[in-house]
Design a protein around this motif. Structure first.
Motif, PDB file in Angstrom:
ATOM      1  N   CYS A   3     -35.205 -18.146   3.310  1.00  0.00           N
ATOM      2  CA  CYS A   3     -36.427 -18.827   2.866  1.00  0.00           C
ATOM      3  C   CYS A   3     -36.250 -20.346   2.839  1.00  0.00           C
ATOM      4  N   LEU A   4     -35.012 -20.825   2.961  1.00  0.00           N
ATOM      5  CA  LEU A   4     -34.799 -22.266   3.109  1.00  0.00           C
ATOM      6  C   LEU A   4     -34.796 -22.667   4.587  1.00  0.00           C
ATOM      7  N   GLY A   5     -34.873 -21.671   5.490  1.00  0.00           N
ATOM      8  CA  GLY A   5     -34.938 -21.973   6.919  1.00  0.00           C
ATOM      9  C   GLY A   5     -33.639 -22.543   7.465  1.00  0.00           C
ATOM     10  N   LEU A   6     -32.501 -22.122   6.934  1.00  0.00           N
ATOM     11  CA  LEU A   6     -31.233 -22.644   7.437  1.00  0.00           C
ATOM     12  C   LEU A   6     -30.929 -22.022   8.808  1.00  0.00           C
ATOM     13  N   PRO A   7     -30.218 -22.754   9.656  1.00  0.00           N
ATOM     14  CA  PRO A   7     -29.958 -22.248  11.017  1.00  0.00           C
ATOM     15  C   PRO A   7     -29.249 -20.897  10.996  1.00  0.00           C
ATOM     16  N   GLY A   8     -29.692 -19.993  11.851  1.00  0.00           N
ATOM     17  CA  GLY A   8     -29.023 -18.701  11.988  1.00  0.00           C
ATOM     18  C   GLY A   8     -29.519 -17.625  11.040  1.00  0.00           C
ATOM     19  N   ALA A   9     -30.303 -17.996  10.015  1.00  0.00           N
ATOM     20  CA  ALA A   9     -30.799 -16.991   9.068  1.00  0.00           C
ATOM     21  C   ALA A   9     -31.838 -16.117   9.762  1.00  0.00           C
ATOM     22  N   MET A  10     -31.807 -14.809   9.486  1.00  0.00           N
ATOM     23  CA  MET A  10     -32.746 -13.903  10.149  1.00  0.00           C
ATOM     24  C   MET A  10     -33.690 -13.253   9.136  1.00  0.00           C
ATOM     25  N   PRO A  11     -35.001 -13.376   9.349  1.00  0.00           N
ATOM     26  CA  PRO A  11     -35.977 -12.764   8.438  1.00  0.00           C
ATOM     27  C   PRO A  11     -36.161 -11.267   8.709  1.00  0.00           C
TER      28      PRO A  11
ATOM     29  N   TYR B 221     -45.934 -26.995  11.464  1.00  0.00           N
ATOM     30  CA  TYR B 221     -46.327 -28.307  10.932  1.00  0.00           C
ATOM     31  C   TYR B 221     -45.241 -28.777   9.996  1.00  0.00           C
ATOM     32  N   PHE B 222     -45.193 -30.076   9.807  1.00  0.00           N
ATOM     33  CA  PHE B 222     -44.146 -30.641   8.968  1.00  0.00           C
ATOM     34  C   PHE B 222     -44.739 -31.019   7.620  1.00  0.00           C
ATOM     35  N   TYR B 223     -44.186 -30.441   6.578  1.00  0.00           N
ATOM     36  CA  TYR B 223     -44.622 -30.812   5.242  1.00  0.00           C
ATOM     37  C   TYR B 223     -43.444 -30.556   4.317  1.00  0.00           C
ATOM     38  N   PRO B 224     -43.173 -31.458   3.362  1.00  0.00           N
ATOM     39  CA  PRO B 224     -41.937 -31.327   2.593  1.00  0.00           C
ATOM     40  C   PRO B 224     -41.803 -30.013   1.818  1.00  0.00           C
TER      41      PRO B 224
ATOM     42  N   GLY C 246     -43.445 -23.958  -0.767  1.00  0.00           N
ATOM     43  CA  GLY C 246     -42.866 -24.378  -2.046  1.00  0.00           C
ATOM     44  C   GLY C 246     -43.880 -25.204  -2.818  1.00  0.00           C
ATOM     45  N   LYS C 247     -43.411 -25.815  -3.902  1.00  0.00           N
ATOM     46  CA  LYS C 247     -44.335 -26.554  -4.769  1.00  0.00           C
ATOM     47  C   LYS C 247     -43.822 -27.983  -4.954  1.00  0.00           C
ATOM     48  N   SER C 248     -44.670 -28.956  -4.634  1.00  0.00           N
ATOM     49  CA  SER C 248     -44.283 -30.361  -4.820  1.00  0.00           C
ATOM     50  C   SER C 248     -44.807 -30.866  -6.148  1.00  0.00           C
ATOM     51  N   THR C 249     -44.005 -31.670  -6.817  1.00  0.00           N
ATOM     52  CA  THR C 249     -44.451 -32.324  -8.051  1.00  0.00           C
ATOM     53  C   THR C 249     -44.254 -33.830  -7.856  1.00  0.00           C
TER      54      THR C 249
ATOM     55  N   VAL D 120     -39.395 -31.192  -5.226  1.00  0.00           N
ATOM     56  CA  VAL D 120     -39.895 -29.992  -4.578  1.00  0.00           C
ATOM     57  C   VAL D 120     -39.095 -28.784  -5.044  1.00  0.00           C
ATOM     58  N   ASP D 121     -39.827 -27.706  -5.330  1.00  0.00           N
ATOM     59  CA  ASP D 121     -39.235 -26.451  -5.806  1.00  0.00           C
ATOM     60  C   ASP D 121     -39.545 -25.373  -4.774  1.00  0.00           C
ATOM     61  N   TYR D 122     -38.501 -24.788  -4.195  1.00  0.00           N
ATOM     62  CA  TYR D 122     -38.697 -23.794  -3.132  1.00  0.00           C
ATOM     63  C   TYR D 122     -38.720 -22.358  -3.643  1.00  0.00           C
ATOM     64  N   ASN D 123     -38.750 -22.163  -4.968  1.00  0.00           N
ATOM     65  CA  ASN D 123     -38.803 -20.779  -5.479  1.00  0.00           C
ATOM     66  C   ASN D 123     -40.001 -20.024  -4.917  1.00  0.00           C
ATOM     67  N   ARG D 124     -41.127 -20.714  -4.732  1.00  0.00           N
ATOM     68  CA  ARG D 124     -42.340 -20.057  -4.266  1.00  0.00           C
ATOM     69  C   ARG D 124     -42.346 -19.886  -2.738  1.00  0.00           C
TER      70      ARG D 124
END
Ligand SMILES: [Zn+2]
Length: 497
Positions: free
Chosen positions: A53-61, A93-96, A140-143, A160-164
């Motif tokens: 869910c962090l989109g790191l290289p090699g991770a498979m969904p 698309y690119f968004y933090p 994720g959620k930006s504050t 930014v919180d990536y829990n979501r």
């Protein structure tokens, strides 16, 4: 700069509104859409994340089967066709708040399509056609820290919180809703309300608008009355209460009409809704053909639900909402008007739960639609969030039925419940609210009322029994509302017979 607005009656005399609603439902699966991370709400930021869910290289969904099951059940409940074969796509698309720089979503192959939901609007049935319901993942959620508004403008820095990120979402998209006219704000509200009820009945989401587990985007356009041509639409994003859905439609209709009346044109854009004053403001321009460079997700196999499984899931659907409303009206003995008001107030399930907790249908309806509705309205919250539960309402009514308190004192018990002072019984004891039906105390108060109102007493002695109301009022005042009014009346008539 404040927007110019046109009076709502004038808007509907001149223009036809076209509505469109996009509702995001966050599913209550234990794990995320494409990985095993937990989905619990309110965890410490960035503690519920993994390489996928962090989109790191090699991770498979891997697709969450429970989320597919929920999507199919939602689709079936909305009378949709279920795809025999569909895929996920990458929306780039690119968004933090989106760590992968693409969102895994469904594009031209949604799992559910071509359905409808019949909604009740002031006693009339209005069919809302569903274009599609597709699966995707949340961001994720930006504050934004340091600014006055909490928006990015003026902020010193952002967190930014990536829990979501990666929590499963179902996006339900209607076809353009035409012909609602002056009822457009009510149709929008009723659709979201009844969709939420359906989601609750399916048990696939917490369905809390205040926590964002259901979020509505409201599309609106106006066209000259009778022209039949769709106008340019605006999209008001993330409207998070039923009341706000109605207000957002109303406001946009008045604002758009003012722009068009002045010879201007509507900008196709997203807009923000402001709870405080019910207005919207400009967000960002949006074109129909934004280039998200969609392409099929290469890391996921297609989803091909077997027809046997779909039929098995059809067997798990809750009662159809329209049939359920008819059944409850019959069981409760409500008139059409009483039922319409109950549904319109968003109180159907609250009344149902109150009745299940032991109250009579009429008493449940009375509390939710009068005293509690007024409190919710004053506080600007949904009825369900007024701070009193159906069990507590049933508890208060039990005390009224037992003649421990009367309706007037019950309102003070609701004050106590909202203030968190304990159970209805505890509040009656702590606040000393119990009704006095002890003849000794009542008799003394009645004597005093007769003494101070001799002319009224004479009328009653002359047989004008209706005048007793004034003496009952005096006794109730003397006893701060805590007298058994029925017994007071009997005592007055006995004494003046
Ligand atoms: Zn994860």
């Amino acid at each position: 700069m404040a927007d110019t607005l046109i009076d709502f009656d004038e808007v509907v005399a001149t223009y036809d509104p076209a509505l469109g609603l996009e509702v995001h439902v966050e599913l209550n699966t234990n794990t995320k859409m494409f990985c095993g991370c937990p989905t619990t709400f309110g965890g410490e930021p960035n503690t519920q994340v993994c390489p996928t869910c962090l989109g790191l290289p090699g991770a498979m969904p891997v697709v969450n089967a429970k989320a597919v099951e929920a999507a199919i059940r939602i689709g079936l409940a909305l009378n949709c066709d279920i795809a025999e074969w569909c895929r996920f796509a990458r929306k780039n698309y690119f968004y933090p708040d989106m760590p992968k720089n693409f969102q895994t979503s469904q594009y031209d192959e949604p799992i559910c399509f071509e359905g409808y939901l019949d909604v009740d609007v002031e006693g009339e049935t209005f069919r809302v056609e569903i274009e599609r319901a597709h699966m995707e993942e949340d961001t994720g959620k930006s504050t934004h820290i340091g600014g006055a508004t909490g928006r990015i403008q003026g902020a010193d820095h952002s967190l930014v919180d990536y829990n979501r990120a990666g929590i499963p979402l179902i996006e339900i998209v209607t076809k353009p809703i035409l012909g609602a006219g002056e009822k457009a704000p009510l149709v929008a509200r009723a659709y979201v309300a009844q969709l939420r009820d359906l989601i609750v009945a399916l048990g696939v989401s917490d369905a809390r608008m205040d926590q964002g587990s259901i979020r509505a985007d409201v599309n609106l356009s106006l066209s000259p009355k009778g022209s039949g041509v769709l106008g340019t639409r605006t999209e008001t994003k993330n409207v998070n209460s039923l009341r706000s859905v109605e207000r957002a439609v109303r406001f946009e209709m008045s604002r758009d009409a003012a722009v068009l009346d002045a010879g201007g044109s509507i900008l196709q854009e997203t807009r923000h809704f402001h709870e405080a004053d019910g207005t919207t403001s400009s967000g960002r321009p949006k074109s129909d053909a934004e280039d998200y460079r969609y392409f099929p997700e290469p890391d996921l196999v297609p989803v091909a639900p077997s027809r046997e499984w779909v039929e098995e899931l059809r067997g798990t659907l809750p009662e159809n909402p329209t049939a359920k409303r008819a059944r409850l009206q019959e069981e409760w003995g409500f008139s059409d008007l009483e039922m319409r008001d109950t549904v319109g107030a968003g109180a159907l399930s609250l009344v149902e739960e109150t009745v299940a907790a032991g109250a009579s249908p009429q008493s449940a309806r009375k509390w939710w639609l009068s005293d509690l509705a007024r409190r919710a309205n004053d506080a600007g919250v949904e009825l369900a969030e007024v701070g009193v539960t159906p069990e507590q309402v049933a508890g208060v009514q039990r005390l009224v039925d037992a003649k421990t308190i009367n309706d007037k004192l019950a309102r003070q018990v609701f004050d106590g419940l909202i203030a968190g002072e304990g159970t209805p019984e505890e509040i009656v004891a702590a606040r000393g609210l119990a009704v006095v039906s002890d003849d000794g105390a009542l008799s003394a108060a009645v004597d005093k009322a007769i003494e101070t109102n001799p002319d009224v007493a004479d009328k009653i002695r002359d047989g004008k029994v209706a005048a007793a109301g004034a003496l009952i009022g005096a006794v109730m005042k003397e006893m701060r509302g805590q007298a058994d009014a029925g017994r007071v009346r009997e005592l007055i008539l006995e004494k003046l017979a």
